[in-house]
Write a protein that holds these residues in place. Structure first.
Motif, PDB file in Angstrom:
ATOM      1  N   THR A 298     -23.191  -6.749   8.739  1.00  0.00           N
ATOM      2  CA  THR A 298     -22.305  -7.906   8.672  1.00  0.00           C
ATOM      3  C   THR A 298     -21.242  -7.679   7.601  1.00  0.00           C
ATOM      4  O   THR A 298     -21.540  -7.161   6.519  1.00  0.00           O
ATOM      5  N   VAL A 299     -20.012  -8.073   7.905  1.00  0.00           N
ATOM      6  CA  VAL A 299     -18.929  -8.096   6.922  1.00  0.00           C
ATOM      7  C   VAL A 299     -18.437  -9.533   6.847  1.00  0.00           C
ATOM      8  O   VAL A 299     -17.998 -10.092   7.853  1.00  0.00           O
ATOM      9  N   TYR A 300     -18.535 -10.122   5.674  1.00  0.00           N
ATOM     10  CA  TYR A 300     -18.032 -11.484   5.478  1.00  0.00           C
ATOM     11  C   TYR A 300     -16.965 -11.440   4.397  1.00  0.00           C
ATOM     12  O   TYR A 300     -17.203 -10.955   3.279  1.00  0.00           O
ATOM     13  N   MET A 301     -15.766 -11.987   4.714  1.00  0.00           N
ATOM     14  CA  MET A 301     -14.644 -11.940   3.792  1.00  0.00           C
ATOM     15  C   MET A 301     -14.180 -13.355   3.475  1.00  0.00           C
ATOM     16  O   MET A 301     -14.094 -14.204   4.370  1.00  0.00           O
ATOM     17  N   LYS A 302     -13.856 -13.574   2.210  1.00  0.00           N
ATOM     18  CA  LYS A 302     -13.481 -14.920   1.752  1.00  0.00           C
ATOM     19  C   LYS A 302     -12.442 -14.798   0.637  1.00  0.00           C
ATOM     20  O   LYS A 302     -12.557 -13.931  -0.237  1.00  0.00           O
ATOM     21  N   GLN A 303     -11.438 -15.649   0.675  1.00  0.00           N
ATOM     22  CA  GLN A 303     -10.431 -15.664  -0.371  1.00  0.00           C
ATOM     23  C   GLN A 303     -10.772 -16.733  -1.398  1.00  0.00           C
ATOM     24  O   GLN A 303     -11.296 -17.799  -1.060  1.00  0.00           O
ATOM     25  N   LEU A 304     -10.472 -16.420  -2.657  1.00  0.00           N
ATOM     26  CA  LEU A 304     -10.840 -17.298  -3.764  1.00  0.00           C
ATOM     27  C   LEU A 304      -9.669 -17.362  -4.737  1.00  0.00           C
ATOM     28  O   LEU A 304      -9.059 -16.343  -5.054  1.00  0.00           O
ATOM     29  N   GLU A 305      -9.326 -18.558  -5.208  1.00  0.00           N
ATOM     30  CA  GLU A 305      -8.236 -18.701  -6.177  1.00  0.00           C
ATOM     31  C   GLU A 305      -8.785 -19.171  -7.510  1.00  0.00           C
ATOM     32  O   GLU A 305      -9.514 -20.165  -7.583  1.00  0.00           O
ATOM     33  N   VAL A 306      -8.453 -18.434  -8.572  1.00  0.00           N
ATOM     34  CA  VAL A 306      -8.904 -18.774  -9.923  1.00  0.00           C
ATOM     35  C   VAL A 306      -7.727 -18.625 -10.877  1.00  0.00           C
ATOM     36  O   VAL A 306      -7.105 -17.550 -10.956  1.00  0.00           O
ATOM     37  N   ASP A 307      -7.389 -19.680 -11.604  1.00  0.00           N
ATOM     38  CA  ASP A 307      -6.268 -19.654 -12.562  1.00  0.00           C
ATOM     39  C   ASP A 307      -4.995 -19.129 -11.915  1.00  0.00           C
ATOM     40  O   ASP A 307      -4.284 -18.272 -12.483  1.00  0.00           O
ATOM     41  N   ASP A 308      -4.716 -19.614 -10.711  1.00  0.00           N
ATOM     42  CA  ASP A 308      -3.515 -19.230  -9.957  1.00  0.00           C
ATOM     43  C   ASP A 308      -3.512 -17.756  -9.550  1.00  0.00           C
ATOM     44  O   ASP A 308      -2.456 -17.204  -9.205  1.00  0.00           O
ATOM     45  N   VAL A 309      -4.654 -17.119  -9.607  1.00  0.00           N
ATOM     46  CA  VAL A 309      -4.785 -15.725  -9.160  1.00  0.00           C
ATOM     47  C   VAL A 309      -5.683 -15.702  -7.935  1.00  0.00           C
ATOM     48  O   VAL A 309      -6.764 -16.298  -7.951  1.00  0.00           O
ATOM     49  N   ASP A 310      -5.218 -15.040  -6.886  1.00  0.00           N
ATOM     50  CA  ASP A 310      -6.004 -14.941  -5.657  1.00  0.00           C
ATOM     51  C   ASP A 310      -6.925 -13.725  -5.703  1.00  0.00           C
ATOM     52  O   ASP A 310      -6.503 -12.620  -6.063  1.00  0.00           O
ATOM     53  N   PHE A 311      -8.181 -13.953  -5.338  1.00  0.00           N
ATOM     54  CA  PHE A 311      -9.167 -12.879  -5.247  1.00  0.00           C
ATOM     55  C   PHE A 311      -9.711 -12.814  -3.831  1.00  0.00           C
ATOM     56  O   PHE A 311      -9.686 -13.801  -3.094  1.00  0.00           O
ATOM     57  N   PHE A 312     -10.199 -11.638  -3.494  1.00  0.00           N
ATOM     58  CA  PHE A 312     -10.823 -11.467  -2.189  1.00  0.00           C
ATOM     59  C   PHE A 312     -12.274 -11.058  -2.393  1.00  0.00           C
ATOM     60  O   PHE A 312     -12.569 -10.111  -3.128  1.00  0.00           O
ATOM     61  N   VAL A 313     -13.191 -11.803  -1.790  1.00  0.00           N
ATOM     62  CA  VAL A 313     -14.624 -11.530  -1.883  1.00  0.00           C
ATOM     63  C   VAL A 313     -15.099 -10.973  -0.545  1.00  0.00           C
ATOM     64  O   VAL A 313     -14.826 -11.549   0.507  1.00  0.00           O
ATOM     65  N   THR A 314     -15.767  -9.839  -0.585  1.00  0.00           N
ATOM     66  CA  THR A 314     -16.294  -9.223   0.627  1.00  0.00           C
ATOM     67  C   THR A 314     -17.777  -8.926   0.440  1.00  0.00           C
ATOM     68  O   THR A 314     -18.171  -8.331  -0.573  1.00  0.00           O
ATOM     69  N   VAL A 315     -18.590  -9.337   1.394  1.00  0.00           N
ATOM     70  CA  VAL A 315     -20.021  -9.032   1.410  1.00  0.00           C
ATOM     71  C   VAL A 315     -20.276  -8.143   2.620  1.00  0.00           C
ATOM     72  O   VAL A 315     -19.915  -8.496   3.742  1.00  0.00           O
ATOM     73  N   VAL A 316     -20.882  -6.972   2.390  1.00  0.00           N
ATOM     74  CA  VAL A 316     -21.136  -6.006   3.454  1.00  0.00           C
ATOM     75  C   VAL A 316     -22.589  -5.549   3.373  1.00  0.00           C
ATOM     76  O   VAL A 316     -23.056  -5.160   2.298  1.00  0.00           O
ATOM     77  N   GLY A 317     -23.305  -5.595   4.491  1.00  0.00           N
ATOM     78  CA  GLY A 317     -24.666  -5.066   4.468  1.00  0.00           C
ATOM     79  C   GLY A 317     -25.493  -5.462   5.665  1.00  0.00           C
ATOM     80  O   GLY A 317     -25.033  -6.194   6.554  1.00  0.00           O
ATOM     81  N   GLU A 318     -26.723  -5.000   5.683  1.00  0.00           N
ATOM     82  CA  GLU A 318     -27.650  -5.280   6.786  1.00  0.00           C
ATOM     83  C   GLU A 318     -28.357  -6.602   6.555  1.00  0.00           C
ATOM     84  O   GLU A 318     -29.571  -6.643   6.289  1.00  0.00           O
ATOM     85  N   ILE A 319     -27.599  -7.677   6.628  1.00  0.00           N
ATOM     86  CA  ILE A 319     -28.136  -9.025   6.491  1.00  0.00           C
ATOM     87  C   ILE A 319     -27.493  -9.903   7.560  1.00  0.00           C
ATOM     88  O   ILE A 319     -26.390  -9.613   8.027  1.00  0.00           O
ATOM     89  N   PRO A 320     -28.152 -10.995   7.951  1.00  0.00           N
ATOM     90  CA  PRO A 320     -27.574 -11.898   8.950  1.00  0.00           C
ATOM     91  C   PRO A 320     -26.269 -12.512   8.457  1.00  0.00           C
ATOM     92  O   PRO A 320     -26.061 -12.682   7.246  1.00  0.00           O
ATOM     93  N   PRO A 321     -25.362 -12.863   9.378  1.00  0.00           N
ATOM     94  CA  PRO A 321     -24.066 -13.441   8.995  1.00  0.00           C
ATOM     95  C   PRO A 321     -24.179 -14.665   8.096  1.00  0.00           C
ATOM     96  O   PRO A 321     -23.416 -14.812   7.138  1.00  0.00           O
TER      97      PRO A 321
END
Length: 344
Positions: A298-321
């Protein structure tokens, strides 16, 4: 079975799961003894053999690996000599090239028209360090049981089932060669019993007669080398620098720190399955969000904003969505300076 995923998720280059009754009268006594031995050996016995066998068994063969609708075939030579593991993997279909390992150093030879991605090389197969370095009792998170005997690639094997005790992880089935404990086949299964990933040797010869010539790179092309294991640090375990993870499934502990460009990354393992969390400053290009799955990965991608800075969070692995999603949504960035960025 997996696989820890290494390297940046957006440019993964950098970053392994097996007696018929004898009917000939003259062999009846031998068969009876073999059956008795299997009965007296429980699932924990075979689990204990699995890790050492992956590295310490010498063999050559060809295996297939199916993930979703993707099926690939690979030739392999694997030798354990004087405490050092040597391995050579050559794709049998698709792009040309090869991967050669000596100890913890891996050299990937890339053809001119493409590249071999280490994250696509059987996470439940020969490169799987999760088995050989497991520190956690797998039986805490999985229910192990013997599921009978079988025969794979001409070898007598025992079938081992590892049923997940919760729906946060997948179940596994392993076929182990009886004399060595070598993994010769594996399934990763969903909670409904669907086979998500499949690994199996189609030909196999367990032998000590492997010459140095079988581990020589023969493909011409760009060579990319890296260490299979992360460099040792003073920290007892990989740290999350500038971010925290408020939730993760029970049993998954920090196991490695994959390289991730300008971002931060930590891999987690429960001794059998693994997933990685990547946190990095968002790029100018538009990235998709949400979950995608190929086989059990599974690849799960999520955008996150902190102090007006955008971050990208990605989780990758053999786990359910849904597990990957819950992990991603629990990521908190608490120090933008750790990523070399400041608020706008």
């Amino acid at each position: 079975m997996h696989k820890s995923v290494t390297g940046s998720p957006t440019r993964c280059m950098g970053p392994y799961r097996r007696l018929l009754a004898m009917v000939v009268v003259v062999a009846a006594c031998v068969a009876g003894q073999a059956f008795a031995d299997t009965v007296t050996r429980d699932a924990e016995y075979w689990l204990d053999r699995l890790g050492p066998a992956l590295n310490m068994t010498s063999y050559r063969g060809v295996f297939v690996y199916a993930r979703g609708d993707q099926v690939s075939s690979m030739q392999i030579a694997h030798r354990y000599e004087d405490g050092v593991v040597e391995e050579r993997l050559v794709p049998q279909d698709g792009a040309s090239g090869e991967i050669v390992r000596k100890g913890m150093r891996v050299v990937c030879v890339l053809p001119d028209h493409g590249r071999i991605q280490l994250d696509q090389v059987i996470p439940s197969g020969p490169f799987a360090e999760a088995f050989s370095s497991q520190l956690m009792p797998v039986s805490r998170w999985y229910e192990p049981e013997l599921a009978g005997d079988d025969r794979i690639a001409g070898y007598d094997v025992v079938k081992l089932a590892l049923k997940a005790k919760d729906e946060l992880r997948y179940s596994h089935q392993l076929w182990l060669e009886k004399s060595t404990g070598l993994l010769v086949k594996s399934h990763v299964r969903s909670s409904s019993g669907e086979v998500l990933e499949h690994f199996q040797f189609t030909s196999l010869e367990i032998t000590e007669s492997l010459s140095d010539n079988e581990f020589v790179i023969r493909t011409e092309g760009e060579e990319v080398a890296r260490e299979l294991a992360p460099k040792k640090t003073a920290s007892p375990a990989p740290r999350m620098d500038g971010w925290t993870l408020d939730w993760r499934p029970d049993g998954f502990i920090p196991a490695a720190a994959p390289r991730s460009g300008k971002g931060q990354a930590v891999a987690f393992s429960d001794g059998l399955a693994a997933f990685s969390v990547f946190v990095e400053p968002a790029r100018k290009i538009v990235m998709p969000t949400g979950a995608s799955r190929i086989g059990a990965t599974t690849v799960y991608m999520k955008q996150l904003e902190v102090d007006d800075v955008d971050f990208f969070v990605t989780v990758v692995g053999e786990i359910p969505p849904r597990t990957a999603r819950k992990v991603a949504e629990s990521v908190k960035v608490d120090d933008t300076l750790a990523f070399g960025v400041v608020g706008q």
